[in-house]
Design a protein around this motif. Structure first.
Motif, PDB file in Angstrom:
ATOM      1  N   CYS A 188       0.854  -1.188   0.000  1.00  0.00           N
ATOM      2  CA  CYS A 188       0.000   0.000   0.000  1.00  0.00           C
ATOM      3  C   CYS A 188       0.892   1.240   0.000  1.00  0.00           C
ATOM      4  O   CYS A 188       1.876   1.299   0.715  1.00  0.00           O
ATOM      5  CB  CYS A 188      -0.922   0.019   1.220  1.00  0.00           C
ATOM      6  SG  CYS A 188      -1.995   1.469   1.236  1.00  0.00           S
ATOM      7  N   CYS A 245      -0.792   3.539   6.545  1.00  0.00           N
ATOM      8  CA  CYS A 245      -1.739   2.413   6.473  1.00  0.00           C
ATOM      9  C   CYS A 245      -1.256   1.318   7.426  1.00  0.00           C
ATOM     10  O   CYS A 245      -0.068   1.052   7.531  1.00  0.00           O
ATOM     11  CB  CYS A 245      -1.788   1.876   5.048  1.00  0.00           C
ATOM     12  SG  CYS A 245      -2.849   0.422   4.875  1.00  0.00           S
ATOM     13  N   THR A 268      -1.089  -1.702   7.136  1.00  0.00           N
ATOM     14  CA  THR A 268      -0.268  -2.732   6.495  1.00  0.00           C
ATOM     15  C   THR A 268       1.201  -2.325   6.427  1.00  0.00           C
ATOM     16  O   THR A 268       2.068  -3.154   6.206  1.00  0.00           O
ATOM     17  CB  THR A 268      -0.758  -3.036   5.064  1.00  0.00           C
ATOM     18  OG1 THR A 268      -0.681  -1.825   4.298  1.00  0.00           O
ATOM     19  CG2 THR A 268      -2.177  -3.559   5.046  1.00  0.00           C
ATOM     20  N   CYS A 301      -7.364  -0.139  -1.332  1.00  0.00           N
ATOM     21  CA  CYS A 301      -6.835  -0.823  -0.150  1.00  0.00           C
ATOM     22  C   CYS A 301      -7.996  -1.139   0.787  1.00  0.00           C
ATOM     23  O   CYS A 301      -8.774  -0.257   1.138  1.00  0.00           O
ATOM     24  CB  CYS A 301      -5.790   0.040   0.556  1.00  0.00           C
ATOM     25  SG  CYS A 301      -5.220  -0.688   2.106  1.00  0.00           S
ATOM     26  N   CYS A 347      -6.925   1.013   4.531  1.00  0.00           N
ATOM     27  CA  CYS A 347      -6.953   2.480   4.649  1.00  0.00           C
ATOM     28  C   CYS A 347      -7.899   3.118   3.636  1.00  0.00           C
ATOM     29  O   CYS A 347      -8.144   4.322   3.678  1.00  0.00           O
ATOM     30  CB  CYS A 347      -5.551   3.054   4.508  1.00  0.00           C
ATOM     31  SG  CYS A 347      -4.899   2.983   2.838  1.00  0.00           S
TER      32      CYS A 347
HETATM   33 ZN   LIG Z   1      -3.687   0.911   2.730  1.00  0.00          ZN
END
Ligand SMILES: [Zn+2]
Lengths: 318, 185
Positions: free
Chosen positions: B142, B147, B149, B170, B173
């Motif tokens: 991402c 985010c 991740t 995503c 987010c």
């Molecule tokens: Zn994201």
């Protein structure tokens, strides 16, 4: 079972009436019918025993006193209990423990979790880690769906409808999560949106692109006077000082996007004013006592909407 | 001999020449002025050939398909081979294993021109254009540094909201990435 229900939350609309056991993470997970169903379900909140014996955990990894108090009040009013924390510093939780592990621990103490966290997407991830319902009370700059539902409810209660309105947003369109989310929610209805901000704080292109795809009628302007005659509602947002490296710039914007009673003279009669609160000084206090001001109404509506959501997700109302 | 080669070059420019069954290239004088043999990787009797891979993506494709962790398979890989269609290309031949479309589609994101050929008895029995799948898990990073991740160890998840132009949403987010924002994990 709860796990299976939750998987459908993944950017797919779910059938109405099946809120039990589900999460509320993003306003985008809700269809128009589901949005309206939640607003209507507020009428089912009666009595004080709806959530008796249930425990709500409020996990605020980032402080937000208003949102937390609103949820705690909602839970207490329905006879439930509240555990949790209001800032991660007072716990050992933030120190190295993964979000997943924290949530797994809390899951065994609570029937439902409300969570706020500074990282985008953190609440969706948290919700995937546990089987009890999770409500997003703000994840970074991404979502704060209960605020959006409160705003929709306030608009619907005031105007008796959500279609046919012209709504202006004033201030910070760039960083204002509230605006992005409410504009998206309003895209389900026939509305005209006007984004009023200085060039530097215009709405980011990816949000505009999304609105265009959803065929929303909107315009962007810099000066409120250009449109105030047409607005049914003016939604004012904070311009945050920390967004400006140059304090002189900040003072300039602050001055030009501040409203007082003189605004009412140039506006459509009965134009309503909303604000997510807390305000800094975007709205003069002389407006507070007018019939135009809806912002304290909004704060009050926060509790009924949150009561409704808690009861819907816990399955004690449908 | 050298003179003869130059004569040929005049006749055919720097076009590819076929000479006694071996494909040769004339390398222009400023680069040495010689003929080079084109190296080909051997044909397979049964298996899968992934062809027309963007050269930068060839080794990533191997990784995504976990081919580097398959001691049971004979795999030949060629990269920067000449291609009429895309200039240079990568090619991967997997003997004895037939790759499913689902697996192969995972690589469509990084090698949009790639084709999947199923070979049986030295013949191409199926030829498929790869298609970008609706959901992409792992593979892509991402682009939002805030985010989850990118903050905790959370595998990425994207929904493909549009294939042309490519847009990925995503799941965490909710930011949308375009092709130019895509970074592989
Ligand atoms: Zn994201």
């Amino acid at each position: 079972m709860a796990k299976i229900l939750k998987q459908r939350n993944y950017h797919e609309d779910v059938r109405m009436g099946s809120f039990k056991g589900k999460d509320l993470i993003s306003i985008k997970d809700l269809s128009k019918e589901e949005l309206l169903h939640i607003l209507d379900a507020t009428s089912k909140i009666k009595g004080k025993e709806l959530l008796k014996g249930k425990v709500l955990a409020t996990l605020f990894f980032e402080p937000s006193t208003r949102t937390r108090l609103s949820f705690e009040s909602a839970m207490s009013k329905l006879g439930g209990a509240v555990i949790g924390f209001g800032s991660p510093n007072i716990t050992s939780i933030s120190k190295g423990e993964s979000l997943h592990d924290t949530l797994k621990m809390v899951e065994s103490y609570a029937n439902i979790i409300v969570m706020r966290h500074p990282v985008d997407g953190s609440v969706r991830y948290a919700a995937e880690s546990v089987s009890v319902p999770v409500i997003n009370a703000g994840d970074g700059v991404n979502q704060h769906p209960t605020q959006t539902l409160v705003d929709l409810y306030t608009i619907k209660e005031t105007f008796g409808k959500l279609d046919g309105l012209t709504i202006g947003f004033l201030g910070d369109m760039k960083y204002g999560r509230t605006v992005h989310s409410l504009a998206y929610a309003l895209s389900h209805f026939k509305v005209k949106l006007v984004f009023i901000s200085p060039e530097e704080l215009r709405m980011p292109e990816h949000y505009l692109e999304e609105l265009r795809e959803r065929k929303v009628s909107f315009t962007e302007i810099e000066d409120l006077e250009e449109v105030s005659q047409q607005l049914d509602l003016l939604y004012v947002t904070r311009i945050q000082k920390e967004r400006f490296p140059d304090p002189v710039e900040y003072e300039r914007f602050k001055g030009s996007y501040r409203i007082d009673k003189s605004v009412l003279l140039q506006s459509k009669q009965g134009m309503k004013i909303m604000h997510p609160l807390p305000r800094v000084d975007e709205i003069s206090m002389e407006l507070d006592a007018t019939k135009n001001a809806l912002y304290f109404e909004q704060a009050k509506n926060g509790v009924i909407i949150r009561q409704t959501l808690l009861a819907l997700l816990l399955g004690t109302i449908r | 001999m050298k003179q003869q080669n130059q004569k040929k070059a005049k006749l055919f420019g720097s076009r590819k020449l076929s000479f006694r069954g071996i494909k040769n290239f004339w390398v222009p004088k400023k680069h040495g002025g010689v003929f080079l043999k084109e190296y080909k990787i051997s044909a397979i009797s049964e298996g899968t050939v992934i062809d027309h891979i963007t050269p930068e993506a060839t080794f990533k494709v191997i990784e995504i398909l976990n081919l580097d962790k398959r001691p049971d398979l004979i795999i030949s890989v060629g990269n920067n081979m000449s291609s009429k269609q895309i200039g240079k290309k990568g090619i991967i031949k997997i003997s004895g294993s037939f790759l499913g479309a689902d697996d192969a589609n995972k690589i469509a994101l990084i090698a949009p021109n790639a084709t999947l050929n199923i070979i049986k008895n030295f013949k191409v029995t199926e030829k498929k254009q790869l298609k970008i799948p609706e959901k992409i898990e792992g593979i892509v990073k991402c682009f939002n540094p805030n985010c989850i991740t990118n903050v905790e160890r959370v595998p990425t998840k994207f929904t493909v909201t549009s294939r042309d132009p490519l847009k990925l949403l995503c799941a965490y987010c909710e930011r949308r990435m375009k092709r130019e924002d895509i970074i592989l994990l």
